[in-house]
Every structure is written in structure tokens, then in C-alpha cells.
Design an enzyme around this catalytic site. Structure first.
Site, PDB file in Angstrom:
ATOM      1  NE  ARG A   1     110.976 -47.731  45.344  1.00  0.00           N
ATOM      2  CZ  ARG A   1     111.327 -47.193  46.520  1.00  0.00           C
ATOM      3  NH1 ARG A   1     112.034 -46.078  46.558  1.00  0.00           N
ATOM      4  NH2 ARG A   1     111.010 -47.799  47.651  1.00  0.00           N
TER       5      ARG A   1
ATOM      6  CB  SER B   1     106.614 -51.377  47.199  1.00  0.00           C
ATOM      7  OG  SER B   1     107.037 -51.075  48.496  1.00  0.00           O
TER       8      SER B   1
ATOM      9  CD  GLU C   1     109.205 -50.113  42.061  1.00  0.00           C
ATOM     10  OE1 GLU C   1     109.908 -49.438  41.283  1.00  0.00           O
ATOM     11  OE2 GLU C   1     109.581 -51.189  42.534  1.00  0.00           O
TER      12      GLU C   1
HETATM   13  N1  EPU Z   1     100.057 -48.398  55.601  1.00  0.00           N
HETATM   14  C1  EPU Z   1      98.839 -48.924  55.959  1.00  0.00           C
HETATM   15  N2  EPU Z   1      98.568 -50.222  55.654  1.00  0.00           N
HETATM   16  C2  EPU Z   1      99.460 -51.019  55.011  1.00  0.00           C
HETATM   17  C3  EPU Z   1     100.712 -50.483  54.654  1.00  0.00           C
HETATM   18  C4  EPU Z   1     100.995 -49.173  54.957  1.00  0.00           C
HETATM   19  O1  EPU Z   1      98.000 -48.239  56.537  1.00  0.00           O
HETATM   20  O2  EPU Z   1      99.127 -52.186  54.778  1.00  0.00           O
HETATM   21  C5  EPU Z   1     100.357 -46.989  55.942  1.00  0.00           C
HETATM   22  C6  EPU Z   1     100.896 -46.850  57.352  1.00  0.00           C
HETATM   23  O3  EPU Z   1     100.370 -45.674  57.903  1.00  0.00           O
HETATM   24  C7  EPU Z   1     102.382 -46.653  57.167  1.00  0.00           C
HETATM   25  C8  EPU Z   1     102.444 -45.952  55.806  1.00  0.00           C
HETATM   26  O4  EPU Z   1     101.349 -46.493  55.065  1.00  0.00           O
HETATM   27  O5  EPU Z   1     102.920 -45.867  58.164  1.00  0.00           O
HETATM   28  C9  EPU Z   1     103.732 -46.186  55.064  1.00  0.00           C
HETATM   29  O6  EPU Z   1     104.056 -47.581  55.085  1.00  0.00           O
HETATM   30  P1  EPU Z   1     105.591 -48.066  55.140  1.00  0.00           P
HETATM   31  O7  EPU Z   1     106.361 -47.291  56.128  1.00  0.00           O
HETATM   32  O8  EPU Z   1     105.584 -49.543  55.252  1.00  0.00           O
HETATM   33  O9  EPU Z   1     106.174 -47.595  53.738  1.00  0.00           O
HETATM   34  P2  EPU Z   1     105.589 -47.631  52.277  1.00  0.00           P
HETATM   35  O10 EPU Z   1     105.327 -46.224  51.840  1.00  0.00           O
HETATM   36  O11 EPU Z   1     104.452 -48.589  52.195  1.00  0.00           O
HETATM   37  C10 EPU Z   1     107.929 -47.314  51.166  1.00  0.00           C
HETATM   38  C11 EPU Z   1     108.720 -48.001  50.078  1.00  0.00           C
HETATM   39  C12 EPU Z   1     109.360 -49.269  50.612  1.00  0.00           C
HETATM   40  C13 EPU Z   1     110.283 -48.903  51.760  1.00  0.00           C
HETATM   41  C14 EPU Z   1     109.448 -48.192  52.848  1.00  0.00           C
HETATM   42  C15 EPU Z   1     110.323 -47.699  53.969  1.00  0.00           C
HETATM   43  C16 EPU Z   1     107.661 -47.418  47.959  1.00  0.00           C
HETATM   44  C17 EPU Z   1     106.819 -47.896  46.811  1.00  0.00           C
HETATM   45  N3  EPU Z   1     107.845 -48.293  48.957  1.00  0.00           N
HETATM   46  O12 EPU Z   1     106.855 -48.201  51.491  1.00  0.00           O
HETATM   47  O13 EPU Z   1     110.143 -49.828  49.558  1.00  0.00           O
HETATM   48  O14 EPU Z   1     110.923 -50.046  52.303  1.00  0.00           O
HETATM   49  O15 EPU Z   1     108.770 -47.048  52.268  1.00  0.00           O
HETATM   50  O16 EPU Z   1     111.064 -46.604  53.542  1.00  0.00           O
HETATM   51  O17 EPU Z   1     108.133 -46.287  47.925  1.00  0.00           O
HETATM   52  C18 EPU Z   1     110.120 -51.381  47.777  1.00  0.00           C
HETATM   53  O18 EPU Z   1     110.252 -50.411  47.015  1.00  0.00           O
HETATM   54  O19 EPU Z   1     110.070 -52.560  47.338  1.00  0.00           O
HETATM   55  C19 EPU Z   1     109.992 -51.143  49.198  1.00  0.00           C
HETATM   56  C20 EPU Z   1     109.760 -52.112  50.067  1.00  0.00           C
END
Ligand code: EPU
Length: 345
Positions: free
Chosen positions: A174, A245, A341
């Protein structure tokens, strides 16, 4: 495709323009002065005037990664440079040049229609092609940096068009040289290297699960699955204002991680470079009880705690006050400092 050598055209000038429908948070910003940029050749004389007066300016693409204040003084450049074309082919890559104002998701869909797979994991990310390299958009085990050949931009410091290759862009999670020098470059064109040999990327847990019975899906099947997964977890900005995010996933060293995991055995994290760990910020926020939390007209999305939303009528102060509260609680509980972010203008 517009090209920096053509004769300049005059951009449309708009004063006191409402940007409410031009930012995905739906924040009520008014731009003092705005210009629709449709051709890179409009930039040199326009920027010369702005820089001479030492007046504030910024570029707005899809408005999907910004928190806008109520009043935006100075000049806002609305990036609308269009164009998508294949410009070269070699043994390894097909080079595709895209105007900075093109919609990112429409471009990804176009590559698949043209049988140029590779970007399907990045489907449905809101915003423009020109903004994609600035925060190095990433999702489902892929990021834009991997597919980048070079970028054309107007450098306001040198007041000249420049070409930056991938190394010049200094991409990280990012992050990029553009993000580190906000207010310097205006990206006008992005050129992608689409690999001729395509391999599906199914490492991310959600996709691995989706394709557990189909290890060799077509790129279009991955595209469809990514769209479906995103729609199930992330709010549609047309329905509920948000900027994806709101915090980065924090990267911590191995010692800090071990201590934290000992105290919180269910901690969600991923391995990162040099033995460090990337923590799921969504999990940290969720554990503090924020999922679905309401803070006046602002709130935390009820299906993904990493996403802040505008329930209607919120402005930048509401969103940033909620962000401060979340940062404070996560710091108190886990000792982890979250980084915002989107760009706060
Ligand atoms: N989780 C929770 N509670 C929540 C959200 C997440 O427990 O409310 C835990 C879950 O275990 C889940 C893990 O966190 O498996 C990861 O969540 P998720 O797969 O939704 O991904 P993220 O790390 O929250 C990142 C990116 C997203 C991208 C997704 C999928 C960043 C800041 N965010 O989110 O990017 O779509 O992975 O690859 O790196 C964005 O940048 O705007 C964005 C949406």
C-alpha cells in the site's frame, strides 16, 4: 490514446463544484476551483499558473481513497484522461497502455474480454487506473506493482513530463514513491506488462476455499469469484459511502508478534518479508467490539471491521473522530498503532 506531444486543449473550468458524488465516502466537499483534465497537454500551462501563485492543488481520480474536507481551497484536477490500447508484444509480455482516468474495474474486465488474463484478482476495486499505483492497490494475493511496466506523469517539481519505470516507483505494501511524494506527480498514463504465460493465483484463503474442487479455473471464473467475495464482505459505495479498508494491516517484528500471540492465541496474521508479520487490522478492530458500531452518522461496517462507512450526512470530522477512537482502543488493547490508509486532504 492521448499523447503528450499533441497540441494543448483548454480544460473545462468549474467553480464551487460539489464533490459529493465524486468521492466514494459521499462526503460533502466543495472544490473552490476544478478542472476536467482530459489530455496530458492541458497540464503544463495550467500547472505553471498554479505553481506560480503557490496555490494549493491536488488530483482527484475516482475519489475512492480520500477523505475530503468540507472546503477544498485552490485547484482540484479531475482526472479524466481516457484510452486503452495494446502498444507492444514480446516473448514474455503484452504491453497495455491505459489513460489515468479510466475506471480500474472496467479496465480489468476489458483485459479479460481481450483474453489478457493476469489482473482478475484485482477485480471490483473502486477507483481509477491512475490512482492504482499510488497506493499500490492489492487484493486476493496480488497487487498492481507486479503487473506494472512504467508510468507517465507530469512532475510538478520539474514542470516536465517524466517516465518512471517499476524500480523508480518504489512499490511496497500500500505504498509507492508517488504516495511518499504526494503533491508532486500527476499520473497521466499507466503501462502494464501482461504476462503471456498465465498462472492462476489462488493462495489467498478466500480463493483457495472457493476453488478447492477446481484447481485450474479460467481467469474469468476467478474474476467472478473475486467480485462475489468482495460484494459479500465490502459495502458498495453506491449504496453506503466508504473508502474500502480504512487502516493498513500493521507490520510488526517477530518478537513483538510472538508476545502478542501468546497473549492473544487467536490473533490473525500473515508472514511478511524478513520474518516480520502482517496483522489483520480488521481482526484487531473487531476484537475491540467495533463491528457495526455507530458514531453519529459515521460507523464501522457490520461485515468488515476494517471499513468505515458514512451512514448519511457524515463529514470528514465524523469519520476522523471515529478513526481516532478506534486507533486509541486498538493501541490500548494490543499495543499496535494503526495507520490510516486513505489520503486525508
Ligand atoms: N477479520 C475479522 N473481523 C473483521 C475483518 C477481518 O476477524 O471484521 C479477520 C478475519 O480472520 C479475516 C482476516 O481478518 O480472515 C482478513 O480479512 P480480509 O480477508 O477481509 O482482508 P483484510 O486483511 O481485512 C485486505 C485488504 C483489502 C483486500 C483484502 C483481500 C488491506 C488494508 N486491506 O483486507 O483491501 O480486499 O485484504 O485481499 O490490506 C482496500 O485496501 O481498500 C481493501 C479492501
Amino acid at each position: 490514446m492521448n499523447c503528450a506531444k499533441n497540441a494543448p486543449t483548454t480544460p473545462q473550468r468549474l467553480s464551487k463544484l460539489s464533490l459529493e458524488s465524486r468521492n466514494t465516502f459521499g462526503l460533502p466537499a466543495i472544490a473552490e476551483l476544478a478542472y476536467e483534465i482530459t489530455d496530458p497537454n492541458q497540464l503544463p500551462s495550467l500547472m505553471a499558473g498554479i505553481l506560480k501563485n503557490d496555490s494549493p492543488w491536488r488530483v482527484l481520480g475516482g475519489g475512492s481513497n480520500v477523505v475530503l474536507p468540507n472546503d477544498l481551497s485552490g485547484t482540484t484536477l479531475l482526472m479524466n484522461i481516457a484510452g486503452r490500447e495494446i502498444i507492444d508484444r514480446n516473448d514474455q509480455f503484452i504491453k497495455v497502455a491505459v489513460g489515468a482516468g479510466e475506471n480500474w474495474h472496467d479496465f480489468v474486465a476489458w483485459t479479460l474480454e481481450k483474453n489478457l488474463p493476469g489482473l482478475e484478482n484485482l477485480a471490483l476495486i473502486p477507483g481509477t487506473v491512475g490512482a492504482a499505483p499510488i497506493q499500490n492497490i492489492g487484493a486476493y494475493g496480488s497487487d498492481v506493482a507486479e503487473h506494472l511496466a512504467f508510468i507517465e506523469a507530469f512532475d510538478s517539481k520539474e514542470q516536465a513530463f517524466v517516465t518512471l519505470n517499476k524500480a523508480d516507483c518504489r512499490f511496497a505494501y500500500r505504498d509507492s514513491h508517488f504516495k511518499q511524494s504526494l503533491g508532486r506527480y500527476i499520473v497521466t498514463k499507466v503501462v502494464f506488462n501482461i504476462a503471456k504465460v498465465w498462472v492462476p493465483r489462488l493462495t489467498y484463503a478466500d480463493l483457495a476455499k472457493e476453488f478447492s474442487n477446481n484447481p485450474s479455473p479460467a481467469a474469468k471464473e476467478i474474476f467472478t469469484a473475486v467480485c462475489r467475495i468482495r460484494q459479500s464482505k465490502l459495502p458498495d459505495p453506491k449504496v453506503i459511502g466508504n473508502a474500502g479498508s480504512f487502516f493498513q494491516n500493521p507490520i510488526v517484528d517477530s518478537t513483538f508478534f510472538s508476545d502478542l500471540q501468546l497473549a492473544h492465541p487467536n490473533l490473525v496474521s500473515y508472514p511478511d518479508a524478513n520474518g516480520s508479520r502482517k496483522l489483520a487490522a480488521g481482526w484487531l478492530i473487531d476484537q475491540c467490539g467495533f463491528k457495526g458500531y455507530r458514531f453519529g452518522p459515521a460507523g464501522v461496517y457490520d461485515k468488515q471491521a476494517l471499513v468505515l462507512v458514512n451512514h448519511g450526512g457524515a463529514d470528514a470530522r465524523d469519520i476522523l473522530s471515529l478513526a481516532d477512537l478506534i486507533k486509541q482502543k486498538v493501541l490500548e488493547r494490543f499495543g499496535v498503532e494503526l495507520q490510516i490508509e486513505p489520503n486525508i486532504l
